[in-house]
Design a protein around this motif. Structure first.
Motif, PDB file in Angstrom:
ATOM      1  N   CYS A  26       0.843  -1.265   0.091  1.00  0.00           N
ATOM      2  CA  CYS A  26       0.181  -0.061   0.024  1.00  0.00           C
ATOM      3  C   CYS A  26       0.889   1.121   0.140  1.00  0.00           C
ATOM      4  N   ASN A  27       2.122   1.040   0.166  1.00  0.00           N
ATOM      5  CA  ASN A  27       3.079   2.267   0.094  1.00  0.00           C
ATOM      6  C   ASN A  27       3.674   2.336  -1.271  1.00  0.00           C
ATOM      7  N   PRO A  28       3.159   3.281  -2.125  1.00  0.00           N
ATOM      8  CA  PRO A  28       3.470   3.300  -3.557  1.00  0.00           C
ATOM      9  C   PRO A  28       5.027   3.603  -3.738  1.00  0.00           C
ATOM     10  N   GLU A  29       5.576   4.255  -2.920  1.00  0.00           N
ATOM     11  CA  GLU A  29       7.277   4.331  -3.343  1.00  0.00           C
ATOM     12  C   GLU A  29       7.896   3.185  -3.094  1.00  0.00           C
ATOM     13  N   ASN A  30       7.567   2.559  -1.785  1.00  0.00           N
ATOM     14  CA  ASN A  30       8.037   1.017  -1.543  1.00  0.00           C
ATOM     15  C   ASN A  30       7.860   0.057  -2.665  1.00  0.00           C
ATOM     16  N   LEU A  31       6.648   0.194  -3.082  1.00  0.00           N
ATOM     17  CA  LEU A  31       6.324  -0.865  -4.311  1.00  0.00           C
ATOM     18  C   LEU A  31       7.126  -0.586  -5.307  1.00  0.00           C
ATOM     19  N   LYS A  32       7.270   0.739  -5.750  1.00  0.00           N
ATOM     20  CA  LYS A  32       7.858   1.118  -6.966  1.00  0.00           C
ATOM     21  C   LYS A  32       9.327   0.646  -6.936  1.00  0.00           C
ATOM     22  N   VAL A  33       9.811   0.889  -5.826  1.00  0.00           N
ATOM     23  CA  VAL A  33      11.430   0.354  -5.793  1.00  0.00           C
ATOM     24  C   VAL A  33      11.658  -1.157  -5.845  1.00  0.00           C
ATOM     25  N   ARG A  34      10.563  -1.868  -5.124  1.00  0.00           N
ATOM     26  CA  ARG A  34      10.900  -3.128  -4.901  1.00  0.00           C
ATOM     27  C   ARG A  34      10.360  -3.942  -6.309  1.00  0.00           C
ATOM     28  N   LEU A  35       9.755  -3.346  -7.233  1.00  0.00           N
ATOM     29  CA  LEU A  35       9.241  -4.105  -8.147  1.00  0.00           C
ATOM     30  C   LEU A  35      10.264  -3.689  -9.451  1.00  0.00           C
ATOM     31  N   LYS A  36      11.129  -2.961  -9.264  1.00  0.00           N
ATOM     32  CA  LYS A  36      12.149  -2.747 -10.517  1.00  0.00           C
ATOM     33  C   LYS A  36      12.642  -3.727 -10.838  1.00  0.00           C
ATOM     34  N   GLY A  37      12.891  -4.778  -9.896  1.00  0.00           N
ATOM     35  CA  GLY A  37      13.783  -6.238 -10.390  1.00  0.00           C
ATOM     36  C   GLY A  37      12.710  -6.999 -11.109  1.00  0.00           C
ATOM     37  N   HIS A  38      11.624  -6.729 -11.395  1.00  0.00           N
ATOM     38  CA  HIS A  38      10.498  -7.961 -11.693  1.00  0.00           C
ATOM     39  C   HIS A  38       9.808  -7.335 -12.923  1.00  0.00           C
ATOM     40  N   LEU A  39      10.304  -6.170 -13.575  1.00  0.00           N
ATOM     41  CA  LEU A  39       9.618  -5.529 -14.651  1.00  0.00           C
ATOM     42  C   LEU A  39       9.499  -6.377 -15.791  1.00  0.00           C
ATOM     43  N   ALA A  40      10.499  -7.044 -16.110  1.00  0.00           N
ATOM     44  CA  ALA A  40      10.515  -7.914 -17.369  1.00  0.00           C
ATOM     45  C   ALA A  40       9.580  -9.116 -17.002  1.00  0.00           C
ATOM     46  N   GLU A  41       9.387  -9.655 -15.881  1.00  0.00           N
ATOM     47  CA  GLU A  41       8.517 -10.527 -15.768  1.00  0.00           C
ATOM     48  C   GLU A  41       7.005 -10.178 -15.646  1.00  0.00           C
ATOM     49  N   ILE A  42       6.797  -8.844 -15.362  1.00  0.00           N
ATOM     50  CA  ILE A  42       5.587  -8.170 -15.525  1.00  0.00           C
ATOM     51  C   ILE A  42       5.185  -8.096 -16.720  1.00  0.00           C
ATOM     52  N   GLU A  43       5.896  -7.431 -17.694  1.00  0.00           N
ATOM     53  CA  GLU A  43       5.822  -7.461 -18.931  1.00  0.00           C
ATOM     54  C   GLU A  43       5.459  -8.538 -19.820  1.00  0.00           C
ATOM     55  N   ALA A  44       6.000  -9.599 -19.147  1.00  0.00           N
ATOM     56  CA  ALA A  44       5.882 -11.017 -20.009  1.00  0.00           C
ATOM     57  C   ALA A  44       4.382 -11.604 -19.558  1.00  0.00           C
ATOM     58  N   ALA A  45       3.790 -11.180 -18.552  1.00  0.00           N
ATOM     59  CA  ALA A  45       2.585 -11.494 -18.118  1.00  0.00           C
ATOM     60  C   ALA A  45       1.328 -10.722 -18.790  1.00  0.00           C
ATOM     61  N   ASP A  46       0.228 -11.453 -18.917  1.00  0.00           N
ATOM     62  CA  ASP A  46      -0.911 -10.865 -19.241  1.00  0.00           C
ATOM     63  C   ASP A  46      -1.689 -10.207 -18.325  1.00  0.00           C
ATOM     64  N   MET A  47      -1.431 -10.468 -17.045  1.00  0.00           N
ATOM     65  CA  MET A  47      -2.154  -9.914 -15.804  1.00  0.00           C
ATOM     66  C   MET A  47      -1.254 -10.170 -14.838  1.00  0.00           C
ATOM     67  N   VAL A  48      -1.621  -9.396 -13.496  1.00  0.00           N
ATOM     68  CA  VAL A  48      -1.157  -9.554 -12.306  1.00  0.00           C
ATOM     69  C   VAL A  48      -2.206  -9.856 -11.477  1.00  0.00           C
ATOM     70  N   LEU A  49      -1.819 -10.810 -10.808  1.00  0.00           N
ATOM     71  CA  LEU A  49      -2.710 -11.317  -9.548  1.00  0.00           C
ATOM     72  C   LEU A  49      -2.326 -11.022  -8.191  1.00  0.00           C
ATOM     73  N   VAL A  50      -2.962 -10.305  -7.413  1.00  0.00           N
ATOM     74  CA  VAL A  50      -2.557  -9.747  -6.084  1.00  0.00           C
ATOM     75  C   VAL A  50      -3.320 -10.347  -4.957  1.00  0.00           C
ATOM     76  N   PHE A  51      -2.501 -10.807  -4.019  1.00  0.00           N
ATOM     77  CA  PHE A  51      -3.057 -11.355  -2.938  1.00  0.00           C
ATOM     78  C   PHE A  51      -2.913 -10.518  -1.842  1.00  0.00           C
ATOM     79  N   SER A  52      -3.861  -9.677  -1.430  1.00  0.00           N
ATOM     80  CA  SER A  52      -3.657  -8.613  -0.351  1.00  0.00           C
ATOM     81  C   SER A  52      -5.115  -8.000  -0.245  1.00  0.00           C
TER      82      SER A  52
END
Length: 211
Positions: free
Chosen positions: A61-87
């Motif tokens: 829920c902290n957008p700045e924290n999320l942005k930093v931590r997702l940087k290493g996963h952007l290629a995996e996200i791009e390869a996906a058709d959707m994002v499924l969130v457990f929260s």
């Protein structure tokens, strides 16, 4: 306080269209998070070859924290058709805002418990109403983004994209429409959203898109 529970397995399966990137939030797991059930479900999806990556962190829920931590996963996200969130709903909305061009879905429903509700650094909120509508509304909550909590579209009082109750507030349903339009998903609005009993966690099943 709040508690999250998994949507029905069949419902989650109906959401997964193609490849999926999974995000787990453990920020409020001390309250309640269906960790074991979520892990088992995610293993099944991975075994079927549907998962491009799994990312687990705390307080998405902290957008700045999320942005930093997702940087290493952007290629995996791009390869996906959707994002499924457990929260909870706040976490799902945060991810949907950050990845506004990507289909983002909630795998959990959020149930309210008495007590302190916690603090989020965002303007978005979760109504903890038991049945999450975010999968039908582009990751924007119609309960909290609309002053009247309308679930079947905007009222007749909107003007220039602003809410008639608060002229400084964007109409939640116009935001929903614009996001779904940008994602090419306006057809999901054909699925009527049915009201439910807010006092129970017996969530109704998601409406499936017709082929």
């Amino acid at each position: 306080m709040l508690i999250t529970q998994l949507k029905e397995k069949e419902t989650i399966a109906s959401l997964v269209d193609g490849k999926v990137f999974i995000i787990n939030c453990h920020g409020c797991k001390e309250i309640s998070f269906p960790e074991k059930e979520a892990r088992e479900l995610q293993k099944e999806l991975a075994a079927e070859g549907k998962v491009t990556g799994i990312f687990t962190t705390d307080y998405i829920c902290n957008p700045e924290n999320l942005k930093v931590r997702l940087k290493g996963h952007l290629a995996e996200i791009e390869a996906a058709d959707m994002v499924l969130v457990f929260s909870c709903g706040v976490g799902v909305q945060t991810v949907a805002e950050f990845l506004e061009d990507k289909k983002v879905c909630a795998a959990c429903d959020t149930i309210q418990l008495p007590g302190f509700q916690g603090v989020t650094p965002l303007e978005v909120d979760c109504g903890q109403c038991g049945e999450c509508f975010l999968n039908l509304t582009g990751g924007i909550c119609p309960i909290t983004a609309c002053s009247k909590s309308l679930v079947n579209g905007p009222c007749g009082g909107t003007k220039d994209g602003k809410c008639e109750v608060d002229s400084c507030m964007e109409c939640g349903w116009e935001r929903i429409y614009r996001r779904l339009e940008a994602q090419g998903r306006l057809d999901v609005l054909k699925c009527p959203t049915q009201m439910h009993n807010f006092a129970t966690d017996d969530a109704t099943k998601e409406c499936k898109e017709s082929e």
